[in-house]
Design a protein around this motif. Sequence first.
Motif, short mmCIF file in Angstrom:
data_model
loop_
_atom_site.label_atom_id
_atom_site.label_comp_id
_atom_site.label_asym_id
_atom_site.label_seq_id
_atom_site.Cartn_x
_atom_site.Cartn_y
_atom_site.Cartn_z
N UNK A 286 5.86 9.20 1.01
CA UNK A 286 6.64 10.01 0.09
C UNK A 286 7.71 9.11 -0.54
N UNK A 287 7.72 9.07 -1.87
CA UNK A 287 8.63 8.22 -2.63
C UNK A 287 9.90 9.01 -2.94
N UNK A 288 11.06 8.34 -2.85
CA UNK A 288 12.33 8.96 -3.23
C UNK A 288 13.24 7.88 -3.79
N UNK B 77 15.69 2.98 -3.17
CA UNK B 77 14.34 3.52 -3.27
C UNK B 77 13.76 3.52 -1.86
N UNK B 78 13.15 4.63 -1.47
CA UNK B 78 12.55 4.71 -0.14
C UNK B 78 11.13 5.26 -0.23
N UNK B 79 10.30 4.84 0.72
CA UNK B 79 8.97 5.41 0.93
C UNK B 79 8.93 5.78 2.41
N UNK C 189 9.13 4.19 7.58
CA UNK C 189 9.65 4.10 6.23
C UNK C 189 9.97 2.69 5.79
N UNK C 190 10.20 2.59 4.52
CA UNK C 190 10.55 1.34 3.88
C UNK C 190 11.62 1.66 2.84
N UNK D 241 0.86 -1.17 0.00
CA UNK D 241 0.00 0.00 0.00
C UNK D 241 0.90 1.23 0.00
N UNK D 242 0.46 2.30 -0.64
CA UNK D 242 1.26 3.53 -0.63
C UNK D 242 0.85 4.42 0.54
N UNK D 243 0.17 3.84 1.53
CA UNK D 243 -0.24 4.56 2.74
C UNK D 243 0.57 4.07 3.93
#
Length: 127
Positions: free
Chosen positions: A16-18, A24-26, A34-35, A5-7
Amino acid sequence: MMEWSDKCPKCNINLVYDRDESTITWTCPICGWGLATTYIPPIRQDTKIYTIYILQNLSPKLDQLKTLSRILAVNYIEVKKILSFKEFVLFEGKAIDVQSVKTQLENAEIEFRIVPDFNYSKSGEIL
């Protein structure tokens, strides 16, 4: 196994994607949850060998001579001889190494061709 999920699982806010060169982090902008995962650009995964050919140039500019002299590690006289050939193999290597030489040639406005076709952007992504 958790479904993606992007939540944020804590706040239910959009993550927030970077992405940088290798990661790659969210991240949650509220709580900091974070992930992260590894990112390997396609150009670094490419194992093909590419060949850069320099095209004939009978009246090179000084900056072109300098660039080729630096890449080939030869003097200007040798570079002028090389440029008199219809075509000359300047470099052979993997995509990541070809990218660097290609950028130098483009900056010096030196005509060249790459075989096989080189379809990577400056960031290493496939065009």
